[in-house]
Design a protein around this motif. Structure first.
Motif, PDB file in Angstrom:
ATOM      1  N   UNK A  19       9.240  38.981  23.280  1.00 34.79           N
ATOM      2  CA  UNK A  19       8.900  38.219  24.480  1.00 34.79           C
ATOM      3  C   UNK A  19       9.236  38.970  25.765  1.00 34.79           C
ATOM      4  N   UNK A  20      10.361  39.650  25.810  1.00 35.11           N
ATOM      5  CA  UNK A  20      10.739  40.372  27.031  1.00 35.11           C
ATOM      6  C   UNK A  20       9.762  41.500  27.343  1.00 35.11           C
ATOM      7  N   UNK A  21       9.246  42.144  26.298  1.00 35.36           N
ATOM      8  CA  UNK A  21       8.244  43.188  26.509  1.00 35.36           C
ATOM      9  C   UNK A  21       6.938  42.573  27.007  1.00 35.36           C
ATOM     10  N   UNK A  22       6.573  41.432  26.441  1.00 27.74           N
ATOM     11  CA  UNK A  22       5.373  40.732  26.906  1.00 27.74           C
ATOM     12  C   UNK A  22       5.514  40.352  28.374  1.00 27.74           C
ATOM     13  N   UNK A  23       6.660  39.811  28.727  1.00 23.60           N
ATOM     14  CA  UNK A  23       6.884  39.397  30.120  1.00 23.60           C
ATOM     15  C   UNK A  23       6.702  40.577  31.072  1.00 23.60           C
ATOM     16  N   UNK A  24       7.261  41.707  30.704  1.00 23.31           N
ATOM     17  CA  UNK A  24       7.171  42.894  31.555  1.00 23.31           C
ATOM     18  C   UNK A  24       5.727  43.348  31.729  1.00 23.31           C
ATOM     19  N   UNK A  25       4.964  43.348  30.629  1.00 28.31           N
ATOM     20  CA  UNK A  25       3.573  43.813  30.702  1.00 28.31           C
ATOM     21  C   UNK A  25       2.697  42.840  31.479  1.00 28.31           C
ATOM     22  N   UNK A  26       2.880  41.557  31.251  1.00 30.06           N
ATOM     23  CA  UNK A  26       2.086  40.581  31.989  1.00 30.06           C
ATOM     24  C   UNK A  26       2.406  40.656  33.487  1.00 30.06           C
ATOM     25  N   UNK A  27       3.699  40.839  33.810  1.00 29.54           N
ATOM     26  CA  UNK A  27       4.112  40.952  35.211  1.00 29.54           C
ATOM     27  C   UNK A  27       3.427  42.125  35.905  1.00 29.54           C
ATOM     28  N   UNK A  61       4.434  30.769  23.689  1.00 29.02           N
ATOM     29  CA  UNK A  61       3.911  29.665  24.504  1.00 29.02           C
ATOM     30  C   UNK A  61       4.884  29.293  25.624  1.00 29.02           C
ATOM     31  N   UNK A  62       6.187  29.387  25.350  1.00 25.22           N
ATOM     32  CA  UNK A  62       7.184  29.159  26.397  1.00 25.22           C
ATOM     33  C   UNK A  62       6.982  30.155  27.538  1.00 25.22           C
ATOM     34  N   UNK A  63       6.755  31.418  27.172  1.00 25.00           N
ATOM     35  CA  UNK A  63       6.548  32.458  28.172  1.00 25.00           C
ATOM     36  C   UNK A  63       5.292  32.188  28.998  1.00 25.00           C
ATOM     37  N   UNK A  64       4.206  31.836  28.337  1.00 24.80           N
ATOM     38  CA  UNK A  64       2.963  31.560  29.054  1.00 24.80           C
ATOM     39  C   UNK A  64       3.120  30.356  29.980  1.00 24.80           C
ATOM     40  N   UNK A  65       3.917  29.391  29.570  1.00 26.11           N
ATOM     41  CA  UNK A  65       4.186  28.247  30.440  1.00 26.11           C
ATOM     42  C   UNK A  65       4.949  28.672  31.690  1.00 26.11           C
ATOM     43  N   UNK A  66       5.822  29.659  31.552  1.00 24.62           N
ATOM     44  CA  UNK A  66       6.527  30.198  32.719  1.00 24.62           C
ATOM     45  C   UNK A  66       5.524  30.752  33.735  1.00 24.62           C
ATOM     46  N   UNK A  67       4.542  31.496  33.234  1.00 22.67           N
ATOM     47  CA  UNK A  67       3.552  32.095  34.131  1.00 22.67           C
ATOM     48  C   UNK A  67       2.648  31.042  34.754  1.00 22.67           C
ATOM     49  N   UNK A  68       2.494  29.906  34.086  1.00 24.18           N
ATOM     50  CA  UNK A  68       1.669  28.824  34.634  1.00 24.18           C
ATOM     51  C   UNK A  68       2.195  28.314  35.969  1.00 24.18           C
TER      52      UNK A  68
END
Length: 303
Positions: free
Chosen positions: A92-100, A125-132
Motif C-alpha cells: 500500500x505504501x508503494x501504491x500511495x507514493x506512485x499515485x501521489x 480500497x482504504x487507500x483509494x478512499x483516502x484519495x477520494x
C-alpha cells in the motif's frame, strides 16, 4: 443518442472535455510472475497493454509531458490513468507514493486505476478512499466474460466469483467501477454475451469498456491462431454482439469504448483491417437501422 457515451458523461460531470493521461506505473502481474501463473492471459502482450505509454519515464514526467501535449489542444482537465498490468499489485505504501506522483496539480480531476479482481484488498480500497478526499477515483476491473469456463481457457487466473466479490466491495465504498469485457472470445456465444451484460447490470457497475479480441505476436493466443486452433468471428458478428450486449445492459452504464485499439506493431490480427472509427460508425449505423438502443431489453431485474 443510442448509448451512453463517455465523452458526454464527462462533460456533464466536469463541465468540459476531459482527457485521460495514460500512465505506466512500473507494476507487474501475479498471473505473469509465477504467483498465480506464468505468461499472463493468453492475449496479453509484453507491455501489458501499455504500448501507448511513455514507460521509460518517471510517473511525474509522463504526466507532465502528456499534459503539455493536450493543453496545446485547449484541454484543461485530466484523468491520471494507471493502465498497464495490475496497478494495485504492490504494498500500500508503494501504491500511495506512485499515485501521489501522478497528481501533479489541480488539473488532475480523477485518479483511475486498472487492476485484477483478485487484487482488490480492503487495504487497497482504504487507500483509494483516502484519495477520494482530494480527487474523484475510479477503478477498472478486467472481467472479459461471465463464462467461467472461458476464463479458464484464457488463463485469467481468477473466477467469476472473485470478480463479483471485488465489484460488490468496490461499489460498497462508492468508488466508480468500470469493467472490461471482450465480446468475441472464440469460446463464447451470444448467451455468454447477454449473461455478461446482465451480471454487470445487476452489480450496478458504472462503466464498461468493450474490447474486440486482437492477436499480438509473442502471445499464446498468437500460437493458437497460427495453428488454426481458434477462429475469430467476422466483423458482422462482432457488431451484432456489441448491439445485443448494449440492448441487455442497464441504460445507466457509461460506455467507455466499443472496440479495442490494437498495437501498431506486432499485431497479427486486429479489427478486421478496419480503423477504430470505422467500426464505431458501423455499430452506430446498424443500431440506427435496427432502431436499437442501450437498455432496450433491460427488463430482467426486479427493480
Amino acid at each position: 443518442m443510442r448509448y451512453r457515451k463517455l465523452s458526454e458523461y464527462l462533460k456533464e460531470k466536469y463541465g468540459e472535455r476531459v482527457q485521460r493521461i495514460v500512465i505506466f506505473g512500473g507494476f507487474s502481474c501475479p498471473n505473469r510472475d509465477g504467483t498465480k501463473g506464468k505468461g499472463g492471459c493468453i492475449y496479453c502482450d509484453a507491455t501489458g497493454s501499455g504500448f501507448t505509454t511513455l514507460m521509460k519515464l518517471p510517473i511525474r514526467e509522463q504526466v507532465v509531458r502528456l499534459k503539455e501535449k493536450y493543453e496545446k489542444r485547449g484541454i484543461k482537465k485530466f484523468i491520471a490513468y494507471f493502465q498497464a498490468f495490475s496497478n494495485t499489485y504492490a504494498p500500500v505504501e508503494e501504491l500511495r507514493k506512485k499515485y501521489e506522483e501522478a497528481l501533479i496539480d489541480e488539473s488532475i480531476v480523477q485518479l483511475s486505476v486498472s487492476t485484477r479482481p483478485d487484487l482488490v484488498s480492503e487495504s487497497v480500497l482504504d487507500l483509494l478512499e483516502e484519495f477520494k478526499e482530494r480527487v474523484d477515483v475510479s477503478i477498472e476491473l478486467g472481467l472479459q466474460t461471465a463464462n467461467y469456463k472461458t476464463l479458464e481457457k484464457i488463463n485469467r487466473g481468477h473466477t467469476l466469483a472473485e470478480f463479483i466479490d471485488a465489484a460488490v466491495r468496490v461499489k460498497r465504498r462508492r468508488i466508480e467501477l468500470i469493467v472490461h469485457v471482450i465480446l468475441n472470445l472464440p469460446w463464447d456465444d451470444m448467451i455468454d454475451v447477454i449473461e455478461t451484460a446482465k451480471i454487470l447490470s445487476a452489480l450496478d457497475v458504472d462503466g464498461v469498456k468493450i474490447h474486440s479480441l486482437y492477436v499480438v505476436e509473442g502471445t499464446k493466443l498468437a500460437e493458437m491462431y497460427k495453428r488454426g486452433e481458434i477462429k475469430i468471428c467476422s466483423l458482422e458478428e462482432y457488431v451484432n454482439r456489441v448491439i445485443v450486449f448494449l440492448e441487455h445492459l442497464s441504460p445507466n452504464v457509461v460506455i467507455h469504448r466499443l472496440v479495442a485499439d490494437p498495437p501498431r506493431e506486432g499485431t497479427i490480427f486486429g479489427n478486421w483491417g478496419k480503423s477504430k472509427i470505422e467500426i464505431i460508425n458501423t455499430i452506430e449505423r446498424e443500431m440506427e437501422r435496427r432502431n436499437s438502443y442501450q437498455g432496450k431489453k433491460f427488463v430482467y431485474l426486479n427493480r
